[in-house]
Design an enzyme around this catalytic site. Structure first.
Site, PDB file in Angstrom:
ATOM      1  N   HIS A   1     -20.689 -10.310  -7.570  1.00 57.19           N
ATOM      2  CA  HIS A   1     -20.549  -9.039  -6.842  1.00 57.19           C
ATOM      3  C   HIS A   1     -21.471  -9.003  -5.626  1.00 57.19           C
ATOM      4  O   HIS A   1     -22.256  -8.070  -5.433  1.00 57.19           O
ATOM      5  CB  HIS A   1     -20.837  -7.845  -7.760  1.00 57.19           C
ATOM      6  CG  HIS A   1     -20.127  -6.589  -7.322  1.00 57.19           C
ATOM      7  ND1 HIS A   1     -19.473  -5.766  -8.199  1.00 57.19           N
ATOM      8  CD2 HIS A   1     -19.971  -6.034  -6.091  1.00 57.19           C
ATOM      9  CE1 HIS A   1     -18.947  -4.747  -7.534  1.00 57.19           C
ATOM     10  NE2 HIS A   1     -19.247  -4.891  -6.258  1.00 57.19           N
TER      11      HIS A   1
ATOM     12  N   ASP B   1       0.864  -1.175   0.000  1.00 57.96           N
ATOM     13  CA  ASP B   1       0.000   0.000   0.000  1.00 57.96           C
ATOM     14  C   ASP B   1       0.901   1.226   0.000  1.00 57.96           C
ATOM     15  O   ASP B   1       1.886   1.260   0.744  1.00 57.96           O
ATOM     16  CB  ASP B   1      -0.920   0.012   1.229  1.00 57.96           C
ATOM     17  CG  ASP B   1      -2.059   1.015   1.099  1.00 57.96           C
ATOM     18  OD1 ASP B   1      -1.781   2.232   1.013  1.00 57.96           O
ATOM     19  OD2 ASP B   1      -3.228   0.591   1.085  1.00 57.96           O
TER      20      ASP B   1
ATOM     21  N   ARG C   1     -12.406  -4.519  -7.704  1.00 58.13           N
ATOM     22  CA  ARG C   1     -12.903  -4.059  -8.991  1.00 58.13           C
ATOM     23  C   ARG C   1     -12.295  -4.923 -10.089  1.00 58.13           C
ATOM     24  O   ARG C   1     -11.095  -5.248 -10.058  1.00 58.13           O
ATOM     25  CB  ARG C   1     -12.553  -2.581  -9.227  1.00 58.13           C
ATOM     26  CG  ARG C   1     -13.359  -1.602  -8.394  1.00 58.13           C
ATOM     27  CD  ARG C   1     -14.820  -1.570  -8.815  1.00 58.13           C
ATOM     28  NE  ARG C   1     -15.606  -0.584  -8.085  1.00 58.13           N
ATOM     29  CZ  ARG C   1     -16.278  -0.828  -6.967  1.00 58.13           C
ATOM     30  NH1 ARG C   1     -16.246  -2.051  -6.430  1.00 58.13           N
ATOM     31  NH2 ARG C   1     -16.998   0.118  -6.386  1.00 58.13           N
TER      32      ARG C   1
ATOM     33  N   THR D   1     -12.028  -9.168  -4.888  1.00 57.60           N
ATOM     34  CA  THR D   1     -13.358  -8.734  -4.443  1.00 57.60           C
ATOM     35  C   THR D   1     -13.474  -7.219  -4.522  1.00 57.60           C
ATOM     36  O   THR D   1     -14.347  -6.634  -3.897  1.00 57.60           O
ATOM     37  CB  THR D   1     -13.635  -9.193  -2.994  1.00 57.60           C
ATOM     38  OG1 THR D   1     -12.593  -8.698  -2.135  1.00 57.60           O
ATOM     39  CG2 THR D   1     -13.703 -10.711  -2.884  1.00 57.60           C
TER      40      THR D   1
ATOM     41  N   GLU E   1     -18.433  -6.823 -16.013  1.00 54.76           N
ATOM     42  CA  GLU E   1     -19.572  -7.315 -15.236  1.00 54.76           C
ATOM     43  C   GLU E   1     -20.852  -6.518 -15.439  1.00 54.76           C
ATOM     44  O   GLU E   1     -21.956  -7.029 -15.218  1.00 54.76           O
ATOM     45  CB  GLU E   1     -19.233  -7.338 -13.745  1.00 54.76           C
ATOM     46  CG  GLU E   1     -19.093  -5.972 -13.097  1.00 54.76           C
ATOM     47  CD  GLU E   1     -18.873  -6.078 -11.592  1.00 54.76           C
ATOM     48  OE1 GLU E   1     -19.726  -5.586 -10.853  1.00 54.76           O
ATOM     49  OE2 GLU E   1     -17.852  -6.646 -11.176  1.00 54.76           O
TER      50      GLU E   1
END
Length: 328
Positions: free
Chosen positions: A293, A172, A232, A230, A261
């Protein structure tokens, strides 16, 4: 305010109705696009979800229709042309943290299912087949898991992993001191991915993260690694991932999101031929698990989404500070 709610399912209507603070709401099953924007004519606000499109063309149509406010009932905002919305002086408000645990727990469910093959065991037993052949998994205890993105969801996921006794590494740009105190090891993206048994993505989709997992990154992975997304769909290059599945670089894949999607998720295609070769190919693999989703779909998350959504509308209507406004 008069609010048009797009991409509405029954659960959306139930929770939004329960927490409505007095606004006139119209629920629409259709997604927002250039073709459907006209139905928002006369509404001051639109309430949208992850697959609604708010590009320049749609924003122009909404502005002409009298739109004053956009409220997202999600955390992500990659489907909105933020600079143009700002130019039109239409505030965009979101729900930044509806229930981090909901998505984190779903990511863990994908891992456990793929690892211990419980979905296959369930189908076998229903057919009277109690064989254990080809159902072997591995212990998660002391396995190395790479967590890409340690925002609210990533942090919740790290806490779950530590409970399983995993070695947790993370990437991160803004390391969390709380996670470091928990024993999470931060490093570069390459170092974090290199020796991971499992990789789980928990970062937003933007210009710097588009295709974060691509052919070059996949070549660096430990052979047979599990990949979970989980967040994008655009974070992974689907064609490259399919090649990695075929070659065995990726041992198993769990997806709650997919790059295309918006054409399929949240709709029933059980009686139709799915017109997406990559999606049908992924569904055909025995080591791939796809959910539509649903990571956010808990009662707690839906309650929080509804509360914050109407809180955002109330704040704009009353002239209060827009604490959840998204800026370009």
């Amino acid at each position: 305010m008069k609010v048009a709610v797009f991409s509405t399912n029954q659960y959306d209507q139930d929770f939004l109705t329960q927490y409505n603070t007095g606004h006139e709401v119209k629920f629409l099953k259709v997604s927002l696009s250039e073709e459907t924007a006209a139905v928002a004519f006369g509404y001051e606000a639109v309430c949208v979800f992850v697959n609604d499109k708010l590009n320049k063309a749609v924003l122009d149509l909404l502005a002409v229709a009298g739109l004053k406010l956009i409220v997202l009932r999600c955390a992500g905002f990659n489907n909105v042309d933020l600079p143009y919305a700002e130019e039109l002086n239409i505030p965009v408000l979101r729900v930044p943290a509806y229930s981090p645990e909901a998505v984190a727990e779903h990511a863990m469910a994908l891992i456990l299912t793929l690892n211990r093959k419980t979905h296959k065991a369930y189908n076998r037993v229903r057919e009277g087949n109690f064989s254990l052949e080809k159902l072997m998994g591995v212990n998660l205890f002391q396995r190395t898991v790479a967590v890409i993105g340690t925002g609210n969801i990533g942090q919740a996921f790290c806490r779950i992993l530590k409970g399983f006794g995993c070695t947790v590494k993370a990437y991160d740009p803004y390391p969390s001191s709380d996670m470091q105190d928990l024993g999470v090891i931060y490093g570069t993206l390459e170092d974090t991915l290199r020796d991971a048994d499992i990789i789980s993505l928990h970062c937003p989709l933007n210009s710097s993260t588009q295709y974060l997992i691509n052919e070059n990154q996949l070549k660096q992975l430990k052979r047979g690694a599990m990949l979970i997304n989980t967040s994008r769909g655009g974070l992974i290059h689907t064609h490259a991932v399919i090649k990695a599945l075929k070659s065995g670089i990726i041992g198993s894949l769990g997806l709650d999101v997919y790059e295309q999607e918006s054409e399929f998720f949240f709709h029933d295609f059980s009686e139709d031929v799915i017109q997406d070769d990559q999606l049908t190919q992924l569904i055909s693999f025995p080591n791939v698990l796809i959910t539509g989703h649903q990571g956010f779909l808990t009662a707690e998350a839906l309650s929080e989404i509804a509360k914050v959504t109407f809180g955002n509308i109330d704040a704009w209507y009353s002239g209060s500070e827009l604490v959840n406004r998204v800026r370009p």
